[in-house]
Design a protein around this motif. Structure first.
Motif, PDB file in Angstrom:
ATOM      1  N   HIS A 164       0.835  -1.201   0.000  1.00 28.95           N
ATOM      2  CA  HIS A 164       0.000   0.000   0.000  1.00 28.95           C
ATOM      3  C   HIS A 164       0.873   1.255   0.000  1.00 28.95           C
ATOM      4  CE1 HIS A 164      -3.950  -1.998   1.077  1.00 28.95           C
ATOM      5  NE2 HIS A 164      -3.071  -2.976   1.092  1.00 28.95           N
ATOM      6  N   LEU A 215       4.039   1.651  -1.052  1.00 37.05           N
ATOM      7  CA  LEU A 215       4.850   1.869  -2.264  1.00 37.05           C
ATOM      8  C   LEU A 215       4.055   2.529  -3.389  1.00 37.05           C
ATOM      9  CD1 LEU A 215       7.007  -1.404  -2.336  1.00 37.05           C
ATOM     10  CD2 LEU A 215       7.778   0.908  -1.792  1.00 37.05           C
ATOM     11  N   SER A 259      -6.099  -1.986  -4.957  1.00 33.98           N
ATOM     12  CA  SER A 259      -6.299  -3.116  -5.847  1.00 33.98           C
ATOM     13  C   SER A 259      -7.022  -2.676  -7.110  1.00 33.98           C
ATOM     14  CB  SER A 259      -7.051  -4.221  -5.118  1.00 33.98           C
ATOM     15  OG  SER A 259      -6.818  -5.432  -5.796  1.00 33.98           O
ATOM     16  N   TYR A 306      10.608 -16.640 -12.037  1.00 34.63           N
ATOM     17  CA  TYR A 306      10.798 -15.799 -10.845  1.00 34.63           C
ATOM     18  C   TYR A 306       9.652 -16.092  -9.867  1.00 34.63           C
ATOM     19  CZ  TYR A 306      10.805 -11.650  -7.844  1.00 34.63           C
ATOM     20  OH  TYR A 306      10.805 -10.811  -6.753  1.00 34.63           O
ATOM     21  N   SER A 326       7.849 -15.130  -6.159  1.00 35.98           N
ATOM     22  CA  SER A 326       7.782 -14.234  -5.000  1.00 35.98           C
ATOM     23  C   SER A 326       6.349 -14.165  -4.497  1.00 35.98           C
ATOM     24  CB  SER A 326       8.248 -12.828  -5.389  1.00 35.98           C
ATOM     25  OG  SER A 326       7.877 -11.909  -4.387  1.00 35.98           O
ATOM     26  N   SER A 354       5.102  -9.039   0.195  1.00 35.12           N
ATOM     27  CA  SER A 354       5.756  -8.604   1.428  1.00 35.12           C
ATOM     28  C   SER A 354       5.186  -9.263   2.678  1.00 35.12           C
ATOM     29  CB  SER A 354       5.655  -7.085   1.553  1.00 35.12           C
ATOM     30  OG  SER A 354       4.304  -6.691   1.554  1.00 35.12           O
ATOM     31  N   TRP A 387      14.287 -10.111   0.456  1.00 33.15           N
ATOM     32  CA  TRP A 387      13.697  -9.091  -0.419  1.00 33.15           C
ATOM     33  C   TRP A 387      14.532  -8.958  -1.671  1.00 33.15           C
ATOM     34  CZ3 TRP A 387       9.089  -6.881   0.234  1.00 33.15           C
ATOM     35  CH2 TRP A 387       8.779  -5.661  -0.378  1.00 33.15           C
ATOM     36  N   ALA A 388      13.904  -9.022  -2.818  1.00 31.69           N
ATOM     37  CA  ALA A 388      14.639  -8.885  -4.087  1.00 31.69           C
ATOM     38  C   ALA A 388      14.234  -7.593  -4.788  1.00 31.69           C
ATOM     39  CB  ALA A 388      14.301 -10.073  -4.994  1.00 31.69           C
ATOM     40  N   GLN A 447      12.430  -6.552  -7.164  1.00 26.22           N
ATOM     41  CA  GLN A 447      11.468  -7.258  -8.029  1.00 26.22           C
ATOM     42  C   GLN A 447      11.251  -6.619  -9.398  1.00 26.22           C
ATOM     43  OE1 GLN A 447       8.153  -9.328  -6.332  1.00 26.22           O
ATOM     44  NE2 GLN A 447       6.702  -8.246  -7.625  1.00 26.22           N
ATOM     45  N   HIS A 451       1.724 -14.493  -5.754  1.00 30.55           N
ATOM     46  CA  HIS A 451       0.578 -14.627  -4.844  1.00 30.55           C
ATOM     47  C   HIS A 451      -0.582 -13.740  -5.300  1.00 30.55           C
ATOM     48  CE1 HIS A 451       2.259 -10.841  -3.795  1.00 30.55           C
ATOM     49  NE2 HIS A 451       1.495 -10.650  -2.738  1.00 30.55           N
ATOM     50  N   GLY A 473      -0.744 -10.397  -5.322  1.00 33.23           N
ATOM     51  CA  GLY A 473      -0.883  -9.042  -4.774  1.00 33.23           C
ATOM     52  C   GLY A 473      -1.011  -8.124  -5.981  1.00 33.23           C
ATOM     53  N   SER A 481       2.165  -6.784  -7.664  1.00 35.15           N
ATOM     54  CA  SER A 481       2.908  -7.813  -8.395  1.00 35.15           C
ATOM     55  C   SER A 481       2.231  -8.129  -9.721  1.00 35.15           C
ATOM     56  CB  SER A 481       3.031  -9.089  -7.557  1.00 35.15           C
ATOM     57  OG  SER A 481       3.889  -8.852  -6.466  1.00 35.15           O
ATOM     58  N   PHE A 507      -4.246 -14.942   0.487  1.00 39.53           N
ATOM     59  CA  PHE A 507      -5.292 -14.351   1.337  1.00 39.53           C
ATOM     60  C   PHE A 507      -5.801 -13.056   0.690  1.00 39.53           C
ATOM     61  CE2 PHE A 507      -1.162 -12.861   2.743  1.00 39.53           C
ATOM     62  CZ  PHE A 507      -1.333 -11.491   2.815  1.00 39.53           C
ATOM     63  N   GLU A 531      -7.810 -10.110  -1.221  1.00 37.14           N
ATOM     64  CA  GLU A 531      -8.409 -10.099  -2.565  1.00 37.14           C
ATOM     65  C   GLU A 531      -7.498 -10.752  -3.595  1.00 37.14           C
ATOM     66  OE1 GLU A 531      -5.920  -8.162  -2.061  1.00 37.14           O
ATOM     67  OE2 GLU A 531      -5.889  -7.165  -4.004  1.00 37.14           O
TER      68      GLU A 531
HETATM   69  C1  UDX Z   1      -0.731  -6.284  -0.187  1.00 33.78           C
HETATM   70  C2  UDX Z   1      -1.814  -7.385  -0.235  1.00 33.78           C
HETATM   71  O1  UDX Z   1      -1.280  -8.600   0.202  1.00 33.78           O
HETATM   72  C3  UDX Z   1      -2.373  -7.539  -1.604  1.00 33.78           C
HETATM   73  O2  UDX Z   1      -3.448  -8.461  -1.558  1.00 33.78           O
HETATM   74  C4  UDX Z   1      -2.899  -6.228  -2.133  1.00 33.78           C
HETATM   75  O3  UDX Z   1      -3.345  -6.416  -3.464  1.00 33.78           O
HETATM   76  C5  UDX Z   1      -1.809  -5.183  -2.064  1.00 33.78           C
HETATM   77  O4  UDX Z   1      -1.302  -5.112  -0.739  1.00 33.78           O
HETATM   78  P1  UDX Z   1       1.657  -7.524  -0.896  1.00 33.78           P
HETATM   79  O5  UDX Z   1       1.221  -8.823  -0.378  1.00 33.78           O
HETATM   80  O6  UDX Z   1       2.832  -6.932  -0.309  1.00 33.78           O
HETATM   81  O7  UDX Z   1       0.428  -6.483  -0.938  1.00 33.78           O
HETATM   82  O8  UDX Z   1       1.937  -7.756  -2.482  1.00 33.78           O
HETATM   83  P2  UDX Z   1       2.038  -6.797  -3.698  1.00 33.78           P
HETATM   84  O9  UDX Z   1       0.784  -6.058  -3.955  1.00 33.78           O
HETATM   85  O10 UDX Z   1       2.513  -7.629  -4.797  1.00 33.78           O
HETATM   86  O11 UDX Z   1       3.153  -5.718  -3.311  1.00 33.78           O
HETATM   87  C6  UDX Z   1       4.465  -6.028  -3.010  1.00 33.78           C
HETATM   88  C7  UDX Z   1       5.398  -4.932  -3.546  1.00 33.78           C
HETATM   89  O12 UDX Z   1       6.687  -5.148  -2.979  1.00 33.78           O
HETATM   90  C8  UDX Z   1       5.562  -4.979  -5.060  1.00 33.78           C
HETATM   91  O13 UDX Z   1       5.655  -3.665  -5.560  1.00 33.78           O
HETATM   92  C9  UDX Z   1       6.908  -5.705  -5.268  1.00 33.78           C
HETATM   93  O14 UDX Z   1       7.622  -5.289  -6.390  1.00 33.78           O
HETATM   94  C10 UDX Z   1       7.640  -5.337  -4.001  1.00 33.78           C
HETATM   95  N1  UDX Z   1       8.565  -6.434  -3.637  1.00 33.78           N
HETATM   96  C11 UDX Z   1       8.088  -7.570  -3.060  1.00 33.78           C
HETATM   97  C12 UDX Z   1       9.916  -6.294  -3.912  1.00 33.78           C
HETATM   98  O15 UDX Z   1      10.343  -5.270  -4.463  1.00 33.78           O
HETATM   99  N2  UDX Z   1      10.747  -7.307  -3.556  1.00 33.78           N
HETATM  100  C13 UDX Z   1      10.321  -8.453  -2.961  1.00 33.78           C
HETATM  101  O16 UDX Z   1      11.142  -9.327  -2.673  1.00 33.78           O
HETATM  102  C14 UDX Z   1       8.944  -8.593  -2.707  1.00 33.78           C
END
Ligand code: UDX
Length: 454
Positions: free
Chosen positions: A23, A25, A148, A270, A272, A275, A331-332, A334, A349, A351, A354, A371, A373
């Protein structure tokens, strides 16, 4: 590099994100976009998150990061230092975390009002419905950031329309959503819907070409103004390519990129899970088996904290980097990884960030929601956009392997899926460029705030 202009210097946007990387970022990306358009921007979060985000601030932006104290409180049941959802030792504490954000932050947010330049607009996260009252006291329009897709927002609203919410006994109960193959857990659903309904408008990190019909339906059924200004991670190239996006990568970007450089185009999977999410040990073991058996190259971001018996095979721990695999602990970088030509598939997953990042880089996905949405996002990826294949845990033994093969396969279906992903990535890039739909919607958002500021 876009040069900041000063046209909107009289506008002051105040951001208040939910404390989770997924949220914060994208909201920081939006803050940076508005700053580049010349507006004054204040970004409010807690001290730990402010420190974490500071390195992500684009060099040429003038965003003020303001840290509100988030004192530990015995009454919330949270351990010390839990200022983000991903720091919680167990997901059962999410509810306590929601309560703590209100109890601990509402008073200091109110207090802050007297110390900030008057806001033209307050943008709060859909996950922080209680900010409604505080924003009203600020005397400025309150816009909601929905982390979302519009598709997901509509599905969540439908839960109420179908009377599903009325049947849910506890906030964290898992329930069946018509049309989805899994049981879904959505915390605080009712409040989240109300936060959007009572706002002055909703900002989506999405773009018109991706889900136009759902956006039209959302407008029709809610009567709300919406702005689709994404994918926001594409908008500032300097920021999305930095290894410091949200958190210092546990592995240097150049190490990942060097490893990818040695691999054939589109040969790497890849993996992942964002977070917050973690696979349990049997799921980790199954994925490891499938990746190993696939015979393909893979880069896998594995969260620490799973204990010794986390399901990861011993040889992956002893030798995390080989010619075929790279295990990244923590953490990579991404966005940089997905942008590399060696990556040919993305186990995600779902998110929403992603998903968008996978689309923007034209990488087809293997979907494994955990988990929230994410199950709805999976449906969008697999059934609506047709750029992914579900792992589908109900498949028999070797469930993950089949999905990996389908996505990496160069056959007709696989090729079409890859082509659709590439095309959506192109459209996403055009949307954020000058004159594109997201670019224009951002201008409309600024105009709206300019017209409605007090
Ligand atoms: C959360 C909720 O889980 C998700 O359901 C909702 O849609 C958004 O908020 P999160 O689980 O962290 O998000 O996943 P995601 O939405 O994919 O955001 C993760 C962010 O962290 C992405 O921008 C991804 O690029 C970044 N990230 C994650 C990295 O840069 N490196 C990593 O190793 C993992």
């Amino acid at each position: 590099m876009e040069v900041p202009n000063h046209e909107n210097a009289d506008l002051h946007f105040v951001f208040f994100p939910f404390m989770a990387q997924g949220h914060m970022l994208p909201m920081l990306d939006i803050a940076a976009l508005l700053s580049l358009r010349g507006a004054t921007v204040t970004f409010i979060t807690t001290p730990f998150n402010a420190a974490r985000l500071r390195p992500s601030l684009p060099v040429h932006s003038s965003i003020s990061l303001v840290a509100l104290p988030f004192p530990s409180s015995a009454s919330t049941g949270l351990p010390d230092g839990c200022e983000t959802v991903d720091a919680l030792p167990s997901r059962n504490l999410v509810r306590a975390f929601f309560a703590a954000t209100k109890a601990l932050l509402a008073p200091s947010l109110r207090h802050l009002r007297d110390h900030l330049p008057p806001p033209s607009c307050v943008i709060t996260d859909v996950f922080l419905p209680w900010t409604r009252e505080v924003a009203r006291e600020f005397g400025a329009p309150r816009l909601i950031f929905s982390g979302s897709s519009c598709f997901a927002a509509l599905c969540v609203r439908n839960l109420r329309a179908h009377g599903v919410l009325a049947r849910v006994a506890s906030e964290s109960e898992r329930f069946v959503v018509p049309g989805l193959p899994h049981r879904v857990e959505l915390t605080k659903v009712q409040e989240i819907i109300d936060a959007a309904v009572t706002s002055d408008g909703v900002i989506f990190n999405s773009f018109e070409e991706l889900e136009r019909e759902y956006m039209n339906l959302y407008r029709e059924t809610t009567g709300k103004r919406i702005w689709a200004i994404g994918p926001v991670s594409l908008s500032d190239k300097d920021m999305s390519n930095t290894i410091n996006r949200g958190r210092k990568a546990s592995i240097e970007e150049h190490q990942c990129i060097e490893w990818l450089e040695q691999r054939e185009p589109k040969s790497v999977i890849y993996v992942s899970f964002g977070s917050i999410g973690r696979l349990n040990p049997p799921q980790t073991a199954e994925l490891a088996r499938a990746l190993d058996a696939s015979g393909r190259n893979f880069m896998w971001v594995v969260k620490s904290g799973g204990g010794d018996d986390d399901g990861l095979p011993e040889e992956f721990k002893v030798e995390p980097v080989t010619a075929r695999r790279m295990i990244v602990r923590g953490w990579a970088p991404q966005v940089a990884v997905l942008s590399h030509g060696a990556v040919g598939g993305f186990v995600t997953h779902c998110g929403w960030n992603s998903v968008l990042e996978g689309l923007c880089t034209g990488v087809p996905m293997v979907t494994w929601p955990l988990f929230a949405e994410q199950f709805v996002n999976e449906k969008a990826v697999v059934d609506v956009l047709r750029v992914g294949v579900r792992v589908g845990v109900e498949r028999a033994n070797g469930w993950a392997g089949e999905a990996l093969e389908e996505v990496m396969d160069g056959g007709t279906e696989g090729g079409l899926r890859r082509e659709r992903a590439r095309e959506l990535g192109e459209r996403a890039r055009r949307a954020v460029e000058g004159g594109g739909t997201s670019f224009v919607d951002l201008t409309r958002l600024i105009e709206f705030v300019s017209e409605h500021k007090s």
